[in-house]
Design a protein around this motif. Structure first.
Motif, PDB file in Angstrom:
ATOM      1  N   TRP A 165       8.286   0.746   4.462  1.00 54.99           N
ATOM      2  CA  TRP A 165       8.306  -0.453   5.323  1.00 54.99           C
ATOM      3  C   TRP A 165       7.356  -1.508   4.777  1.00 54.99           C
ATOM      4  N   SER A 166       6.234  -1.060   4.237  1.00 57.80           N
ATOM      5  CA  SER A 166       5.283  -2.038   3.683  1.00 57.80           C
ATOM      6  C   SER A 166       5.886  -2.741   2.464  1.00 57.80           C
ATOM      7  N   GLY A 167       6.700  -2.024   1.698  1.00 63.25           N
ATOM      8  CA  GLY A 167       7.371  -2.655   0.563  1.00 63.25           C
ATOM      9  C   GLY A 167       8.398  -3.668   1.036  1.00 63.25           C
ATOM     10  N   SER A 181       2.130  -2.791   8.365  1.00 62.98           N
ATOM     11  CA  SER A 181       3.410  -2.400   8.952  1.00 62.98           C
ATOM     12  C   SER A 181       3.354  -0.930   9.312  1.00 62.98           C
ATOM     13  N   SER A 182       4.049  -0.600  10.391  1.00 59.21           N
ATOM     14  CA  SER A 182       4.139   0.802  10.809  1.00 59.21           C
ATOM     15  C   SER A 182       5.333   0.955  11.737  1.00 59.21           C
ATOM     16  N   PRO A 183       5.954   2.110  11.715  1.00 61.01           N
ATOM     17  CA  PRO A 183       7.002   2.363  12.703  1.00 61.01           C
ATOM     18  C   PRO A 183       6.412   2.455  14.110  1.00 61.01           C
ATOM     19  N   GLY A 212       0.793  -1.231   0.000  1.00 63.52           N
ATOM     20  CA  GLY A 212       0.000   0.000   0.000  1.00 63.52           C
ATOM     21  C   GLY A 212       0.818   1.270   0.000  1.00 63.52           C
ATOM     22  N   SER A 213       2.120   1.148  -0.205  1.00 64.41           N
ATOM     23  CA  SER A 213       2.965   2.329  -0.363  1.00 64.41           C
ATOM     24  C   SER A 213       4.029   1.995  -1.383  1.00 64.41           C
ATOM     25  N   SER A 214       4.251   2.926  -2.312  1.00 63.48           N
ATOM     26  CA  SER A 214       5.307   2.743  -3.308  1.00 63.48           C
ATOM     27  C   SER A 214       6.489   3.639  -2.989  1.00 63.48           C
ATOM     28  N   ARG A 215       6.437   4.271  -1.820  1.00 66.03           N
ATOM     29  CA  ARG A 215       7.510   5.159  -1.387  1.00 66.03           C
ATOM     30  C   ARG A 215       8.837   4.400  -1.356  1.00 66.03           C
ATOM     31  N   LYS A 216       9.896   5.105  -1.806  1.00 67.81           N
ATOM     32  CA  LYS A 216      11.235   4.495  -1.745  1.00 67.81           C
ATOM     33  C   LYS A 216      11.549   4.139  -0.288  1.00 67.81           C
ATOM     34  N   PRO A 227       0.218  -0.020   4.863  1.00 62.37           N
ATOM     35  CA  PRO A 227       0.570   0.919   5.922  1.00 62.37           C
ATOM     36  C   PRO A 227      -0.727   1.458   6.544  1.00 62.37           C
ATOM     37  N   GLU A 228      -0.575   2.337   7.510  1.00 65.36           N
ATOM     38  CA  GLU A 228      -1.753   2.927   8.167  1.00 65.36           C
ATOM     39  C   GLU A 228      -1.652   4.450   8.114  1.00 65.36           C
ATOM     40  N   TYR A 229      -2.684   5.067   7.533  1.00 68.85           N
ATOM     41  CA  TYR A 229      -2.784   6.532   7.531  1.00 68.85           C
ATOM     42  C   TYR A 229      -4.020   6.890   8.358  1.00 68.85           C
ATOM     43  N   ASN A 230      -3.786   7.493   9.507  1.00 78.47           N
ATOM     44  CA  ASN A 230      -4.896   7.894  10.376  1.00 78.47           C
ATOM     45  C   ASN A 230      -5.874   6.744  10.610  1.00 78.47           C
ATOM     46  N   GLY A 231      -5.302   5.606  10.915  1.00 82.14           N
ATOM     47  CA  GLY A 231      -6.102   4.441  11.258  1.00 82.14           C
ATOM     48  C   GLY A 231      -6.731   3.746  10.062  1.00 82.14           C
TER      49      GLY A 231
HETATM   50  C1  LIG Z   1      -1.037  10.929   6.518  1.00 81.97           C
HETATM   51  C2  LIG Z   1      -0.343   9.956   7.441  1.00 81.97           C
HETATM   52  C3  LIG Z   1      -1.044   9.397   8.473  1.00 81.97           C
HETATM   53  C4  LIG Z   1      -0.438   8.455   9.321  1.00 81.97           C
HETATM   54  N1  LIG Z   1      -1.186   7.827  10.284  1.00 81.97           N
HETATM   55  C5  LIG Z   1      -0.646   6.794  10.978  1.00 81.97           C
HETATM   56  C6  LIG Z   1      -1.460   5.989  11.828  1.00 81.97           C
HETATM   57  O1  LIG Z   1      -2.644   6.190  11.972  1.00 81.97           O
HETATM   58  N2  LIG Z   1      -0.866   4.949  12.471  1.00 81.97           N
HETATM   59  C7  LIG Z   1       0.462   4.651  12.320  1.00 81.97           C
HETATM   60  O2  LIG Z   1       0.927   3.685  12.914  1.00 81.97           O
HETATM   61  N3  LIG Z   1       1.262   5.398  11.503  1.00 81.97           N
HETATM   62  C8  LIG Z   1       0.735   6.443  10.832  1.00 81.97           C
HETATM   63  N4  LIG Z   1       1.517   7.184   9.971  1.00 81.97           N
HETATM   64  C9  LIG Z   1       2.936   6.891   9.872  1.00 81.97           C
HETATM   65  C10 LIG Z   1       3.195   5.790   8.863  1.00 81.97           C
HETATM   66  O3  LIG Z   1       3.029   4.548   9.524  1.00 81.97           O
HETATM   67  C11 LIG Z   1       4.611   5.902   8.291  1.00 81.97           C
HETATM   68  O4  LIG Z   1       4.736   7.113   7.565  1.00 81.97           O
HETATM   69  C12 LIG Z   1       4.970   4.722   7.421  1.00 81.97           C
HETATM   70  O5  LIG Z   1       6.357   4.754   7.157  1.00 81.97           O
HETATM   71  C13 LIG Z   1       4.188   4.719   6.115  1.00 81.97           C
HETATM   72  O6  LIG Z   1       4.292   3.456   5.480  1.00 81.97           O
HETATM   73  P1  LIG Z   1       5.429   3.085   4.420  1.00 81.97           P
HETATM   74  O7  LIG Z   1       6.739   3.087   5.167  1.00 81.97           O
HETATM   75  O8  LIG Z   1       5.048   1.715   3.961  1.00 81.97           O
HETATM   76  O9  LIG Z   1       5.403   4.119   3.335  1.00 81.97           O
HETATM   77  C14 LIG Z   1       0.934   8.133   9.146  1.00 81.97           C
HETATM   78  C15 LIG Z   1       1.650   8.744   8.099  1.00 81.97           C
HETATM   79  C16 LIG Z   1       1.017   9.635   7.253  1.00 81.97           C
HETATM   80  C17 LIG Z   1       1.790  10.225   6.090  1.00 81.97           C
END
Ligand SMILES: Cc1cc2nc3c(=O)[nH]c(=O)nc-3n(C[C@H](O)[C@H](O)[C@H](O)COP(=O)(O)O)c2cc1C
Length: 199
Positions: free
Chosen positions: A20-22, A127-129, A13-17, A84-88
């Protein structure tokens, strides 16, 4: 006669370089291959799907990227999605791709997007940090795929917390517990995929 390898499609769900999900998707791919599956990764960004917009659809139809996703899902015995998770919630990259997919009508002999996903086994990882590893997003994604897409979401799932500390330099999961959890999810997914293919 040996059974042909199961075909697993993996999406992140993320194509970011460096996402973590990648990384988790790639670790899962290696584990699936070790378990005998044939794998295919699709980069959702590469599908070049604009944000869903009814006016765009009316003007230009459904973009070809949605057809590529439909073809990949149709060819797979099972699908693994790492969100990944964005705002839940799951990321727009995943939801937008599936929203476009749902707009594809049947194009004989090719079934519609929704007919293609119906009954297809899928498993979820997150996955999430952060400490919860994206658990909330994964649960929403489960509901979305089950309710709207009629996918068979296997009960087993895994959220990798503290993802930024979870991988070694080779990209492997450092903790045996995490690796076993991912392998366990894959094992259930591939069993369901195998049973359905045989049915
Ligand atoms: C808009 C936004 C909302 C986020 N909301 C959450 C969240 O709800 N829970 C969480 O654990 N991390 C959240 N994060 C942090 C992401 O887990 C973190 O940026 C992660 O590295 C994104 O996944 P990726 O590494 O696969 O790109 C959020 C990041 C962004 C940009």
């Amino acid at each position: 006669m040996s059974t042909p390898a199961l075909h697993l499609l993996l999406l992140a769900g993320s194509s970011r370089k460096g996402a973590w999900s990648g990384r988790l998707r790639d670790a899962a791919e290696r584990l699936a291959e070790a378990a005998g599956a044939r794998t295919r990764v699709i980069d959702l960004r590469a599908l070049a799907l604009p944000l869903y917009d009814g006016d765009l659809e009316a003007a230009n139809g459904v973009p070809d990227g949605a057809r590529k996703l439909r073809e990949a899902i149709a060819a797979a015995d099972a699908v693994l999605i790492v969100t990944p998770e964005y705002n839940g919630f799951p990321t727009p990259l995943v939801i937008n791709a599936f929203d476009w997919l749902s707009r594809l009508q049947a194009d004989a002999p090719t079934p519609s997007g929704l007919a293609t996903t119906a009954g297809k086994p899928v498993a979820l990882l997150a996955s999430s940090p952060g400490p919860l590893g994206g658990l909330r997003a994964m649960n929403f994604l489960r509901q979305y795929l089950q309710m709207a897409f009629a996918m068979l979401v296997v009960p087993q799932q895994y959220a990798l917390g503290r993802a930024s500390e979870a991988f070694d330099e080779s990209g492997a999961l450092k903790e045996a517990k995490a690796e076993q959890a991912v392998a366990g999810v894959l094992n259930h997914l591939l069993r369901v995929g195998g049973a359905l293919r045989a049915a």
